[in-house]
Design an enzyme around this catalytic site. Structure first.
Site, PDB file in Angstrom:
ATOM      1  N   HIS A   7      -3.914   7.017   1.410  1.00 27.42           N
ATOM      2  CA  HIS A   7      -4.169   5.679   0.869  1.00 27.42           C
ATOM      3  C   HIS A   7      -5.567   5.256   1.307  1.00 27.42           C
ATOM      4  CE1 HIS A   7      -4.225   1.480   0.245  1.00 27.42           C
ATOM      5  NE2 HIS A   7      -4.011   1.172   1.509  1.00 27.42           N
TER       6      HIS A   7
ATOM      7  N   ASN B 186     -10.080  -0.944  -1.637  1.00 29.35           N
ATOM      8  CA  ASN B 186      -8.654  -0.730  -1.380  1.00 29.35           C
ATOM      9  C   ASN B 186      -7.866  -1.350  -2.533  1.00 29.35           C
ATOM     10  OD1 ASN B 186      -5.991  -0.854  -0.515  1.00 29.35           O
ATOM     11  ND2 ASN B 186      -6.488  -1.437   1.582  1.00 29.35           N
TER      12      ASN B 186
ATOM     13  N   CYS C 111       0.817  -1.224   0.000  1.00 29.95           N
ATOM     14  CA  CYS C 111       0.000   0.000   0.000  1.00 29.95           C
ATOM     15  C   CYS C 111       0.846   1.268   0.000  1.00 29.95           C
ATOM     16  CB  CYS C 111      -0.932   0.005   1.209  1.00 29.95           C
ATOM     17  SG  CYS C 111      -1.982  -1.440   1.262  1.00 29.95           S
TER      18      CYS C 111
HETATM   19  O1  UT7 Z   1      -4.289  -1.162   3.175  1.00 28.25           O
HETATM   20  C1  UT7 Z   1      -3.674  -1.380   4.417  1.00 28.25           C
HETATM   21  C2  UT7 Z   1      -3.978  -2.713   4.876  1.00 28.25           C
HETATM   22  N1  UT7 Z   1      -5.283  -3.003   5.408  1.00 28.25           N
HETATM   23  C3  UT7 Z   1      -5.985  -2.239   6.256  1.00 28.25           C
HETATM   24  O2  UT7 Z   1      -5.702  -1.095   6.485  1.00 28.25           O
HETATM   25  C4  UT7 Z   1      -7.153  -2.861   6.930  1.00 28.25           C
HETATM   26  C5  UT7 Z   1      -7.108  -2.593   8.400  1.00 28.25           C
HETATM   27  N2  UT7 Z   1      -8.162  -3.280   9.148  1.00 28.25           N
HETATM   28  C6  UT7 Z   1      -9.464  -3.057   8.942  1.00 28.25           C
HETATM   29  O3  UT7 Z   1      -9.827  -2.267   8.100  1.00 28.25           O
HETATM   30  C7  UT7 Z   1     -10.457  -3.730   9.858  1.00 28.25           C
HETATM   31  O4  UT7 Z   1      -9.768  -4.400  10.880  1.00 28.25           O
HETATM   32  C8  UT7 Z   1     -11.371  -4.731   9.105  1.00 28.25           C
HETATM   33  C9  UT7 Z   1     -12.328  -3.981   8.186  1.00 28.25           C
HETATM   34  C10 UT7 Z   1     -10.549  -5.738   8.311  1.00 28.25           C
HETATM   35  C11 UT7 Z   1     -12.218  -5.508  10.123  1.00 28.25           C
HETATM   36  O5  UT7 Z   1     -12.927  -4.628  10.940  1.00 28.25           O
HETATM   37  P1  UT7 Z   1     -12.943  -4.850  12.527  1.00 28.25           P
HETATM   38  O6  UT7 Z   1     -13.877  -3.850  13.082  1.00 28.25           O
HETATM   39  O7  UT7 Z   1     -11.533  -4.805  12.995  1.00 28.25           O
HETATM   40  O8  UT7 Z   1     -13.589  -6.283  12.648  1.00 28.25           O
HETATM   41  P2  UT7 Z   1     -12.978  -7.591  13.340  1.00 28.25           P
HETATM   42  O9  UT7 Z   1     -11.785  -8.084  12.595  1.00 28.25           O
HETATM   43  O10 UT7 Z   1     -12.837  -7.327  14.788  1.00 28.25           O
HETATM   44  O11 UT7 Z   1     -14.145  -8.601  13.122  1.00 28.25           O
HETATM   45  C12 UT7 Z   1     -15.380  -8.460  13.777  1.00 28.25           C
HETATM   46  C13 UT7 Z   1     -16.240  -9.640  13.420  1.00 28.25           C
HETATM   47  C14 UT7 Z   1     -15.554 -10.983  13.604  1.00 28.25           C
HETATM   48  O12 UT7 Z   1     -16.534 -11.875  14.107  1.00 28.25           O
HETATM   49  P3  UT7 Z   1     -16.577 -12.242  15.667  1.00 28.25           P
HETATM   50  O13 UT7 Z   1     -15.246 -12.871  15.951  1.00 28.25           O
HETATM   51  O14 UT7 Z   1     -16.774 -10.924  16.385  1.00 28.25           O
HETATM   52  O15 UT7 Z   1     -17.731 -13.151  15.756  1.00 28.25           O
HETATM   53  C15 UT7 Z   1     -15.186 -11.394  12.208  1.00 28.25           C
HETATM   54  O16 UT7 Z   1     -15.165 -12.815  12.032  1.00 28.25           O
HETATM   55  O17 UT7 Z   1     -16.588  -9.564  12.023  1.00 28.25           O
HETATM   56  C16 UT7 Z   1     -16.324 -10.823  11.407  1.00 28.25           C
HETATM   57  N3  UT7 Z   1     -15.971 -10.576  10.010  1.00 28.25           N
HETATM   58  C17 UT7 Z   1     -16.897 -10.420   9.066  1.00 28.25           C
HETATM   59  N4  UT7 Z   1     -18.237 -10.440   9.110  1.00 28.25           N
HETATM   60  C18 UT7 Z   1     -18.903 -10.220   7.958  1.00 28.25           C
HETATM   61  C19 UT7 Z   1     -14.733 -10.445   9.456  1.00 28.25           C
HETATM   62  N5  UT7 Z   1     -14.869 -10.201   8.143  1.00 28.25           N
HETATM   63  C20 UT7 Z   1     -16.192 -10.181   7.873  1.00 28.25           C
HETATM   64  C21 UT7 Z   1     -16.952  -9.961   6.706  1.00 28.25           C
HETATM   65  N6  UT7 Z   1     -18.291 -10.000   6.797  1.00 28.25           N
HETATM   66  N7  UT7 Z   1     -16.381  -9.713   5.517  1.00 28.25           N
END
Ligand code: UT7
Length: 336
Positions: free
Chosen positions: A263, A293, A119
């Site tokens: 980004h 992204n 990125c």
């Molecule tokens: O480009 C640079 C690199 N990448 C980034 O900058 C991304 C940085 N991270 C993020 O943007 C966020 O961490 C995410 C968008 C990836 C995830 O958001 P979050 O608020 O941190 O969610 P989480 O990982 O804590 O997940 C919450 C829940 C989990 O379920 P449980 O364990 O609470 O039951 C995940 O399994 O959401 C679940 N989950 C999903 N649910 C529906 C994870 N992915 C998905 C999905 N759809 N696609």
């Protein structure tokens, strides 16, 4: 003093629009979850043939963006003496995509190199181009950020955290040597390799015979993996730090900045950085809702769109900032 001025920009994204509902039809996710957590509503993925092969290559996407940037700069392509291609997904394991651009644009043996900084690749690319121009090594540099992500995502529930975020596209910029008071004023570049495995794709890999084995494929180790929460926290902090550092290096303040082009990682990251800096939202560029992204392509696509929309005017100060796998992060301060 010689500076590196951005004199032309361009971008290209696939025509195929993939909505959140389209993804919800194949993996366990929802429009509500994706929109709330990331701000993404749709993204562009390349069309594929019946064998799963994309109809065009990543380098061809980059070449399309580059042709637009060359036309916008109004230069003869034969004056380009260096190509810098930022991508985390080159078309083949080696060589990098830069040489394919040399061929596609018929650049008559111009230097070509790739930057593997995910990125942050385009920010590193602008800094490198600036260095090349200031040192006299080159006078006209084509910097491209381009990615094909859609073929490399795990489109099962196992990969849903990544699959909903990433997308395809390419953006490009022409940088030219100038004695005018404009161009890249300062850049800052950082990395912290201890976190390399918190956002990475393990395979294909040079340390395994054959670069890949059946067990690795079975375990999905060729797909990108991410410690999402941790990446989010580091990104939010490092974006702010890099912006502060590049402004200080350039001897200006955030009030002098006409447009921040971050980004496009996650709208929540952009919002947190905007709030921390106390910037009005109209001075921060965002197109993540439409493109997702696109990693190394996100800043050059955003820059080209901002220019096209008239949001960047001659004399304006703009800041680009990125954070990504590596971890790597950095920023550029540019006088338009
Ligand atoms: O480009 C640079 C690199 N990448 C980034 O900058 C991304 C940085 N991270 C993020 O943007 C966020 O961490 C995410 C968008 C990836 C995830 O958001 P979050 O608020 O941190 O969610 P989480 O990982 O804590 O997940 C919450 C829940 C989990 O379920 P449980 O364990 O609470 O039951 C995940 O399994 O959401 C679940 N989950 C999903 N649910 C529906 C994870 N992915 C998905 C999905 N759809 N696609």
């Amino acid at each position: 003093m010689t500076r590196a001025a951005i004199t032309g920009t361009g971008f290209w994204v696939p025509e195929r629009v993939v909505t959140n509902d389209d993804l919800a039809a194949i993996i366990d996710t929802s429009d509500e979850w994706i929109t709330e957590r990331s701000g993404i509503r749709e993204r562009r993925w390349l069309e594929r043939d019946a064998d799963g092969r994309t109809l065009i290559s990543g380098a061809e996407m980059g070449a399309r963006a580059a042709r637009e940037a060359i036309a916008a700069a109004g230069i003869d392509k034969d004056t380009i003496d260096q190509v810098i291609y930022a991508t985390l997904n080159p078309d083949v394991f080696f060589p990098g995509n830069g040489v394919f651009i040399e061929h596609l644009l018929e650049l008559n043996t111009a230097g070509a190199m790739d930057i593997r900084n995910q990125c942050t690749g385009f920010v590193y690319g602008l800094a490198a181009a600036d260095g090349f121009i200031q040192s006299g090594l080159a006078r006209t540099v084509l910097v491209i950020g381009g990615e094909i992500q859609s073929t490399a995502l795990d489109l099962t529930d196992r990969g849903r955290d990544m699959a909903v975020l990433f997308a395809d596209g390419a953006g490009a910029a022409i940088l030219q040597a100038t004695d005018e008071d404009r161009g890249i004023l300062a850049s800052v570049l950082h990395s912290q390799g201890r976190y390399a495995r918190d956002l990475f794709a393990e395979a294909p890999v040079a340390t395994v015979t054959g670069r890949m084995n059946a067990a690795m494929i079975e375990e999905g180790r060729h797909y990108p993996r991410m410690n999402g929460k941790m990446v989010f926290q580091h990104a939010t902090r490092r974006f702010g730090e890099a912006i502060d550092e590049v402004l200080k290096k350039g001897g200006v303040t955030i009030d002098d900045v006409a447009l921040l082009i971050p980004h496009q990682a996650n709208q929540r990251i952009t919002d947190a950085v905007t709030a921390r800096l106390g910037l009005p939202v109209e001075r921060v560029f965002s197109n993540i809702a439409r493109y997702g992204n696109t990693t190394a392509a996100s800043i050059p696509i955003a820059l080209a769109e901002a220019v096209r929309a008239g949001r960047v005017q001659r004399g304006d100060l703009i800041v680009t900032v990125a954070f990504g796998s590596g971890f790597t992060w950095g920023a550029n301060l540019i006088k338009w």
